[in-house]
Design a protein around this motif. Structure first.
Motif, PDB file in Angstrom:
ATOM      1  N   THR A  56       0.861  -1.177   0.000  1.00  0.00           N
ATOM      2  CA  THR A  56       0.000   0.000   0.000  1.00  0.00           C
ATOM      3  C   THR A  56       0.899   1.230   0.000  1.00  0.00           C
ATOM      4  O   THR A  56       1.770   1.345   0.856  1.00  0.00           O
ATOM      5  CB  THR A  56      -0.885   0.022   1.265  1.00  0.00           C
ATOM      6  OG1 THR A  56      -1.691  -1.145   1.283  1.00  0.00           O
ATOM      7  CG2 THR A  56      -1.768   1.255   1.299  1.00  0.00           C
ATOM      8  N   PRO A  77      -2.882   6.228   3.254  1.00  0.00           N
ATOM      9  CA  PRO A  77      -2.611   6.194   1.808  1.00  0.00           C
ATOM     10  C   PRO A  77      -3.300   7.352   1.075  1.00  0.00           C
ATOM     11  O   PRO A  77      -4.288   7.901   1.569  1.00  0.00           O
ATOM     12  CB  PRO A  77      -3.204   4.860   1.363  1.00  0.00           C
ATOM     13  CG  PRO A  77      -3.278   4.038   2.594  1.00  0.00           C
ATOM     14  CD  PRO A  77      -3.492   4.997   3.723  1.00  0.00           C
ATOM     15  N   ARG A  85      -8.843   1.739  -5.707  1.00  0.00           N
ATOM     16  CA  ARG A  85      -8.946   0.385  -5.148  1.00  0.00           C
ATOM     17  C   ARG A  85     -10.414   0.027  -4.879  1.00  0.00           C
ATOM     18  O   ARG A  85     -10.849  -1.093  -5.160  1.00  0.00           O
ATOM     19  CB  ARG A  85      -8.126   0.318  -3.867  1.00  0.00           C
ATOM     20  CG  ARG A  85      -8.121  -1.049  -3.281  1.00  0.00           C
ATOM     21  CD  ARG A  85      -6.826  -1.331  -2.561  1.00  0.00           C
ATOM     22  NE  ARG A  85      -6.891  -2.714  -2.147  1.00  0.00           N
ATOM     23  CZ  ARG A  85      -7.012  -3.106  -0.902  1.00  0.00           C
ATOM     24  NH1 ARG A  85      -6.997  -2.236   0.065  1.00  0.00           N
ATOM     25  NH2 ARG A  85      -7.091  -4.373  -0.598  1.00  0.00           N
TER      26      ARG A  85
END
Length: 147
Positions: A56, A77, A85
């Motif tokens: 990630t 993130p 995603r």
């Protein structure tokens, strides 16, 4: 005659894959220039991000002190990565206003907003405004939000 001590700490910002930090580029050279042992950082970073899904992309701010010691802060993130995603796509739209590459529901937006709200920089912003920002990012990536 140089003055020793009293220097300001430098800040290095990188995006490193969770659990996969290695002393190879970009981590190794960036830390090596500043006299920090990259292996020490990699071990600590991988240990701290072991609970995240491997690879990630994780933003990290490394604070390097004049005596070459360091501390670092791991952030959540990037919003665009989380949206892609959730939508199941690998790449955003080439023309975001004209084409869409995927869709996400408000449930996804809310979940991403909760992840982003845990960042220290977002602690003073209420969840509704964070979700509005996530929706705007979805638009700029070419992901449609469905109700």
């Amino acid at each position: 005659m140089s003055k020793k001590g009293g220097g300001a700490a430098s800040i290095l910002k990188l995006i490193v894959p969770a659990g996969k930090a290695m002393p190879s580029p970009p981590v190794g050279p960036a830390l090596g220039q500043r006299g920090v042992k990259s292996m020490d950082f990699c071990k600590q970073f991988n240990d701290r991000t072991k609970d995240l899904i491997l690879e990630t992309p994780t933003p990290v701010a490394i604070y390097i002190k004049p005596d070459r010691t360091f501390t670092f802060a791991v952030k959540s993130p990037p919003t665009s990565w989380l949206l892609k995603r959730a939508a199941g796509v690998t790449k955003g739209a080439a023309q975001p206003g004209k084409e869409t590459v995927g869709t996400v529901s408000l449930k996804h937006i809310f979940a991403i907003g909760q992840i982003k709200s845990k960042d220290p920089a977002m602690s003073h912003i209420d969840l509704q405004n964070i979700c509005k920002s996530v929706i705007a990012t979805a638009k700029s990536v070419g992901i449609k939000v469905v109700h």
